[in-house]
Design an enzyme around this catalytic site. Structure first.
Site, short mmCIF file in Angstrom:
data_model
loop_
_atom_site.label_atom_id
_atom_site.label_comp_id
_atom_site.label_asym_id
_atom_site.label_seq_id
_atom_site.Cartn_x
_atom_site.Cartn_y
_atom_site.Cartn_z
N LYS A 202 0.81 -1.22 0.00
CA LYS A 202 0.00 0.00 0.00
C LYS A 202 0.84 1.26 0.00
CE LYS A 202 -3.25 -1.66 3.27
NZ LYS A 202 -3.56 -1.14 4.57
N GLY A 359 9.39 -5.54 7.70
CA GLY A 359 9.33 -6.96 8.02
C GLY A 359 9.39 -7.87 6.81
#
Ligand code: ADP
Ligand code: MG
Length: 403
Positions: A202, A359
């Site tokens: 996003k 991550g």
């Protein structure tokens, strides 16, 4: 960097309250909890060993899962104490209570170099509430405080921030120091060209980072699903690709900002598109995109294409500092992993300072076998993003200044 480091402390015989990030993924098999990835525990070992070697009594504080301020055996840290003991090759005590007489007695019986893990901080509502009384009770158990929980440093909780007000010295641990050195120190005046690779799912997750780094970066290389919101802004057909329709105006703003500042903002020139998201899909290249021809109708863009890979590789090869946040394709599925693999390989080949934050990007780099060929992989997802956005992390702000 003006914060006190664990390396500045005199530690022999001191009771050191060490906050770490032991929020590891686990899986229950036949009623036994197994740690499926112990990276976070591994990353805390240098500080633990440093403290033990210096003769400290190490009292470890951590959180695990989201027990929401209540005692819940499902979230006990007991299995983590056992695993830590295994990794350290030394006994690790475990206190089933985090404050009060139980840990106080156990601590009074510790020898220099011993390690004691306290039960999950989040069994107390005072932890996430950053309650001063709870912080004070924790502080009463030790002489000094060391924070090595970078992954939790963006949270102002009792054991990550509040506690610092009730100890004479609050220092950063070795992992915290390294995270700040790479994600803050190295990027303050980066060696140039400074290339920032941004991807992921996003654009809305990364707006703060784009804006902050617009002041620093020479070149942005954009990939991942976020690229297609920019395609929409430029009138390039996006097919069924993931587009954040409410962020198209923002994408236009960002493109204009880059232009005004003379920052190069590169979007994919070609892509891979598919009609099926699966491990056996056979995506096809789109060829060079333009407002006339982009992603095909009913097809979804899932990776950057070969020409984009070549261009991005060349940019990376010429860079002196590279920061990467966000995979450039759906790398979890082999047919869509090429772009992300190629970017990881390019970083591994480069002589630049190469920093991976985020991550999933770190997972990708390690999965493709390049984890030890880049300068630094951050352990913090949310914390690294906030730091890159230029925000002050409460867990860092609370630490003592070096004088
Ligand atoms: P990070 O954790 O490194 O910051 P993000 O969480 O922002 O990265 O994004 C990672 C996710 O983005 C991955 O799960 C990946 O599958 C997804 N992604 C990348 N490219 C695309 C794409 N073209 N379409 C849909 N999802 C994508
Ligand atoms: Mg992610």
């Amino acid at each position: 960097m003006s914060k006190l480091s664990v390396r500045d402390l005199s530690l022999s015989g001191k009771r050191v309250l060490l906050r770490v990030d032991f929020n590891v993924p686990t899986e229950v098999r036949e009623g036994v909890t197994h740690i499926t990835d112990d990276t976070r525990i591994q990353e805390s070992l240098p500080t633990l060993q440093h403290l033990r070697a210096a003769g400290a009594k190490v009292i470890v504080m951590a959180h695990f899962g989201r027990p929401k301020g209540e005692v819940n055996p499902k979230y006990t840290l007991h299995p983590v104490a056992q695993h830590l003991s295994h990794l350290l090759g030394a006994a690790v005590g475990f206190s089933p209570e985090s404050t009060g007489a139980v840990p106080a007695k156990m601590i009074s019986e510790m020898h220099n170099g011993d390690v004691l893990l306290l039960e999950n901080m989040r069994f107390h509502a005072g932890e996430e509430g950053n309650d001063a009384a709870f912080a004070k009770e924790l502080a009463a158990l030790g002489d000094v405080y060391v924070n090595d929980a970078f992954g939790a440093a963006h949270r102002a909780h009792a054991s990550t921030a509040g506690i610092a007000a009730f100890v004479p010295q609050a220092a950063m641990g070795l992992l915290m120091e390294k995270e700040l050195q790479y994600l803050h120190g190295e990027l303050r005046e980066p060696a140039r060209p400074f290339v920032v690779i941004l991807g992921g799912s996003k654009v809305s997750d990364k707006i703060g980072v784009i804006k902050a780094l617009m002041e620093k970066a020479n070149t942005f290389l954009i990939g991942g699903a976020m690229a297609y919101t920019f395609f929409r802004a430029l009138g390039i057909p996006t097919g069924k690709s993931r587009v954040e329709a409410d962020k198209v105006d923002l994408a236009k703003e960002i493109l204009a900002l880059a232009e005004a500042k003379g920052v190069r903002f590169l979007l994919p020139v070609d892509n891979l598109e598919t009609q099926e998201i699966s491990a056996t899909a056979q995506p096809r290249p789109t060829g060079l995109v333009s407002p006339e021809k982009g992603i095909s109708e009913d097809w979804e863009a899932v990776d950057i294409g070969p020409e984009t890979i070549a261009r991005y590789r060349a940019e990376i090869a010429g860079a002196k500092t590279v920061l990467w946040n966000g995979p450039v394709g759906i790398f979890e599925l082999e047919p869509f992993a090429n772009g992300t693999k190629a970017i990881a390989a390019a970083l591994a080949d480069s002589d630049a300072v190469t920093i991976i934050g985020g991550g999933d990007s770190v997972t990708a780099v390690k999965q493709f076998g390049y984890g030890d060929k880049v300068s630094f992989c951050s352990t913090g997802g949310g914390a690294s993003l906030e730091l890159l956005e230029g925000k002050v992390l409460p867990g860092v702000a609370a630490l003592s200044e070096k004088i």
